[in-house]
Design a protein around this motif. Structure first.
Motif, PDB file in Angstrom:
ATOM      1  N   UNK A  11       0.823  -1.225   0.000  1.00 35.86           N
ATOM      2  CA  UNK A  11       0.000   0.000   0.000  1.00 35.86           C
ATOM      3  C   UNK A  11       0.847   1.260   0.000  1.00 35.86           C
ATOM      4  N   UNK A  12       1.890   1.270   0.831  1.00 34.85           N
ATOM      5  CA  UNK A  12       2.646   2.510   1.001  1.00 34.85           C
ATOM      6  C   UNK A  12       3.447   2.830  -0.258  1.00 34.85           C
ATOM      7  N   UNK A  25      -9.848   5.347  13.535  1.00 27.32           N
ATOM      8  CA  UNK A  25     -10.481   4.545  12.472  1.00 27.32           C
ATOM      9  C   UNK A  25     -11.984   4.827  12.476  1.00 27.32           C
ATOM     10  N   UNK A  57     -14.902   5.439  15.576  1.00 28.21           N
ATOM     11  CA  UNK A  57     -14.374   5.802  16.884  1.00 28.21           C
ATOM     12  C   UNK A  57     -15.002   7.118  17.355  1.00 28.21           C
ATOM     13  N   UNK A  98      -3.033   6.126   9.094  1.00 25.43           N
ATOM     14  CA  UNK A  98      -1.743   6.808   9.149  1.00 25.43           C
ATOM     15  C   UNK A  98      -1.461   7.348   7.744  1.00 25.43           C
ATOM     16  N   UNK A 108      -9.622   2.395  20.559  1.00 23.39           N
ATOM     17  CA  UNK A 108      -9.669   1.096  21.225  1.00 23.39           C
ATOM     18  C   UNK A 108      -9.402   1.198  22.727  1.00 23.39           C
ATOM     19  N   UNK A 160      -0.166  -1.667  13.207  1.00 27.32           N
ATOM     20  CA  UNK A 160      -1.023  -0.804  12.398  1.00 27.32           C
ATOM     21  C   UNK A 160      -0.466  -0.709  10.984  1.00 27.32           C
ATOM     22  N   UNK A 161      -1.334  -0.905  10.004  1.00 24.04           N
ATOM     23  CA  UNK A 161      -0.971  -0.675   8.604  1.00 24.04           C
ATOM     24  C   UNK A 161      -1.829   0.486   8.126  1.00 24.04           C
ATOM     25  N   UNK A 192      -5.426  -1.095   8.047  1.00 21.01           N
ATOM     26  CA  UNK A 192      -6.058  -1.808   9.151  1.00 21.01           C
ATOM     27  C   UNK A 192      -5.191  -1.750  10.393  1.00 21.01           C
ATOM     28  N   UNK A 193      -5.772  -2.167  11.504  1.00 18.59           N
ATOM     29  CA  UNK A 193      -4.983  -2.299  12.720  1.00 18.59           C
ATOM     30  C   UNK A 193      -5.319  -3.661  13.303  1.00 18.59           C
TER      31      UNK A 193
END
Lengths: 400, 126
Positions: free
Chosen positions: A32-33, A333, A336, A353, A382, B64-65, B68-69
Motif C-alpha cells: 500500500x505505502x 479509524x 471511533x 496513518x 480502542x 497498524x498498517x 487496518x490495525x
C-alpha cells in the motif's frame, strides 16, 4: 461475485484481492505505502471497473438530469464533467457522482459501485416524465485510472491519435483518443487521489490491452499498479469524501462541507441544436428550475450558516465534517468516538496513518462547537484516548 | 502462497514462536507472513515493554498498517525480556522479513502451552 475484465491481470501481478460492493478487486499489489507514494511522486494505475456507469440519453437528457441532481446540468458544456450529488427530497445524499456531458443529448453518470442499482432506479424514476432513457452500462465499460504527476506524459504516450488533446485537457474535461493498438477511449482528466490524472473509459474487450499498454508505457516513468488500499489513503489525504463513510442518506452536502455542489443561480444553458446541427449556449442566463431536494437543501444551507455564525446554538446532534491530525502515532479509524472534555461530540468517518505526512489523519463528523481549526479533541482509539487537532481539509494538496 | 517455516511453532492468532516452549526458556515471537500480507504495509508497531508479564492469548501490543490495525497477542505466558526497537524506525521489516528482522519480542516462558506446528498452521490458513 463480479470479476473485473482485468481479473487475470491482477492475479498474474500477485495482487491481494478483496470483496468490494459485490466485486472482487485488488486491494494491493507490491504494498500500500509504495503504491501510495508512486502516485504522489510518479504515477499509479488503478482498475476501477467496479465503479458504476449510467448512460442518460435523449432529447430531454439535460433537463431530466438538471431536475434529478443538485447541480445544473443544462449549463454543462459538451466535453466537461461535473462533480455532483443525487439527493432525496429531504436533502439526504443518495450518492456522489461525476457526470460527463458527451453530447447535447447524452450524459454518462459515474456512481459508486455499491450504489449503482439505487442510482439507476432513482434516476429512472425522476426522469420518467422526460424524453430520455436511463441505462446502467457498468458492465459495458471498463474504467481505469492513471494518476500522478507523470500521468499526463504516460497517457499522452499511450495515444496513437489525440495525444495533444489529452495533454491540453483541463481538470474535469474529457476527450476521445485513439490509443496504440487502435483502441478507442474516452479520456477524462478526473480522479480520486488529489493528483493530476486521467480516467480512461474503454470497452471490457479492450480492457486488458489498455491495462498492459499503460504498464509498458508507464513503468519506465515509475508507474505502479495500485489497489483499493492506496486509493483510500490517497483520497483521505486529499480530503475527498467516500460514500458510506463521510456521505450518507443522513447527511446533506452542507454537512460534508460540499454545499458548493448545490447550484441555484442563473447560467447560460446549452440548447438543442437546430436543423443546421449547431450547438450553442443561450445569450441570456437562465434561472435554474426546480430540482429534487431543492427546498430541503435551501433550508439546510440556512441551518448550516446559522451554526457557523453561532456554533453554540446548534442542537446536540448537529454535525459538520472536519479534518483531524493525530498528535501521536495511533490512528483513528471509522466509528471511533470523538470527545471534548469527556463529552462525546462526534464520530470518526475515515482515518489512517498518512503515508505522505507520516502522522495519523482522519475525517470526522463533529458538533459545530468543535469544528474550529486548532481545536484539540480526544479520539477513543480502542479504549485509550489519543489527542488529535482539528485541521483544514485537504491534508495534502499537490504543488500546482 | 505465504511461507510457513517448518522449524517454528504458531498460534491461531498468526504469531510464530521460535525456541523451546518450556518454563525458563526464552522464545522469540513475530507475526506470520500470512498475517503481514493480510495487514498490508505495517507503518507502526506498539511494542510491549521489557519486564511486562504476558499471558497466552492476551493482547500485548498493536500492529497498524495504512488499511487496518491488528492487536498483537502473546502466544505464550511469561515475562518480556526484549523487544525489537528497530521496528520503531523500520516497521516494514514485518512485511519484508517477518521471520527474521521482523521479530517483535522475546518472552521467558513461565508455563507449557500447546502451539500449532507448521502443518497445522498451514491448514489453519488454507
Amino acid at each position: 461475485m463480479t470479476r473485473s475484465p482485468l481479473h487475470d491481470e491482477h492475479v498474474a501481478l500477485g495482487a491481494t484481492l478483496t470483496q468490494f460492493a459485490g466485486w472482487q478487486m485488488p486491494v494491493r499489489y507490491a504494498g500500500d505505502v509504495a503504491e501510495h507514494r508512486a502516485v504522489r511522486t510518479a504515477a499509479g494505475l488503478f482498475d476501477i471497473s467496479h465503479m458504476g456507469q449510467i448512460a442518460v440519453r435523449g432529447a430531454d437528457a439535460a433537463a431530466a438530469l438538471d431536475f434529478s441532481v443538485v447541480s445544473g446540468m443544462a449549463r454543462l458544456a459538451i466535453g466537461r464533467a461535473k462533480y455532483t450529488m443525487l439527493c432525496t427530497a429531504d436533502g439526504g445524499i443518495v450518492d456522489d457522482l461525476i457526470v460527463y456531458r458527451r453530447d447535447w443529448d447524452h450524459f454518462i453518470v459515474v456512481a459508486n459501485a455499491a450504489n449503482v442499482g439505487t442510482v439507476t432506479e432513482e434516476l429512472s424514476e425522476r426522469c420518467e416524465p422526460f424524453d430520455v432513457a436511463v441505462e446502467n452500462i457498468t458492465h459495458e465499460v471498463s474504467l481505469q485510472a492513471i494518476q500522478g504527476p507523470k500521468a499526463v506524459d504516460i497517457v499522452t504516450e499511450m495515444c496513437e491519435l489525440g495525444g495533444d488533446d489529452v495533454r491540453a485537457l483541463k481538470n474535469y474535461t474529457w476527450c476521445t483518443a485513439l490509443l496504440r493498438g487502435d483502441v478507442h477511449a474516452m479520456v477524462a482528466r478526473t480522479g480520486y487521489t488529489g493528483e493530476d490524472g486521467f480516467e480512461l473509459f474503454v470497452t471490457p474487450q479492450d480492457a486488458v490491452e489498455v491495462w498492459r499498454l499503460a504498464l509498458t508505457t508507464g513503468v519506465p516513468y515509475g508507474l505502479m499498479p495500485c489497489g483499493l488500499s492506496a486509493r483510500d489513503t490517497l483520497r483521505l489525504e486529499a480530503g475527498m469524501p467516500l460514500y458510506g463513510q463521510e456521505l450518507s442518506l443522513s447527511t446533506t452536502p452542507y454537512t460534508a462541507g460540499l454545499g458548493w455542489v448545490v447550484q441555484t443561480g442563473a447560467a447560460k444553458e446549452l440548447v438543442r441544436p437546430g436543423l443546421n446541427g449547431a450547438v450553442a449556449f443561450t445569450d441570456e442566463r437562465i434561472e435554474r428550475g426546480d430540482f429534487v431536494g431543492s427546498q430541503a437543501l435551501a433550508a439546510a444551507k440556512e441551518t448550516h450558516d446559522a451554526w457557523a455564525a453561532d456554533p453554540a446554538s446548534a442542537p446536540h446532534d448537529a454535525r459538520v465534517l472536519v479534518g483531524l491530525v493525530g498528535q501521536a502515532r495511533r490512528a483513528a479509524r471509522p466509528g471511533y468516538a470523538v470527545m471534548v472534555n469527556d463529552v462525546e461530540v462526534g464520530v470518526v468517518t475515515s482515518g489512517a496513518p498518512s503515508p505522505t505526512l507520516l502522522v495519523p489523519v482522519a475525517m470526522a463528523l463533529v458538533h459545530p462547537t468543535a469544528r474550529a481549526v486548532g481545536t484539540v479533541v480526544q479520539v477513543d482509539v480502542r479504549g485509550r484516548r489519543e489527542s488529535m487537532t482539528v485541521s483544514a481539509l485537504p491534508f495534502y494538496s499537490r504543488a500546482s | 502462497m505465504s511461507s510457513v517455516p517448518a522449524d517454528l511453532l504458531y498460534s491461531a492468532e498468526h504469531e510464530w514462536v521460535s525456541g523451546d516452549v518450556e518454563p525458563g526458556s526464552v522464545v522469540t515471537v513475530g507475526i506470520t507472513e500470512h498475517a503481514a500480507k493480510a495487514l498490508g504495509d505495517v507503518v507502526f508497531v506498539e511494542l510491549p515493554s521489557v519486564g511486562d508479564k504476558v499471558s497466552a492469548g492476551q493482547v500485548c501490543g498493536e500492529i497498524e498498517s495504512s488499511k487496518a490495525v491488528s492487536e498483537l497477542y502473546s502466544p505464550v505466558s511469561g515475562t518480556i525480556t526484549a523487544v525489537n526497537e528497530a521496528l520503531s524506525d523500520e516497521p516494514a521489516a514485518i512485511n519484508d522479513e517477518p521471520y527474521e528482522g521482523g521479530w517483535i519480542f522475546k518472552v521467558e516462558v513461565s508455563e507449557d502451552i500447546e502451539l500449532l506446528d507448521a502443518d497445522a498452521y498451514a491448514d489453519h490458513i488454507a
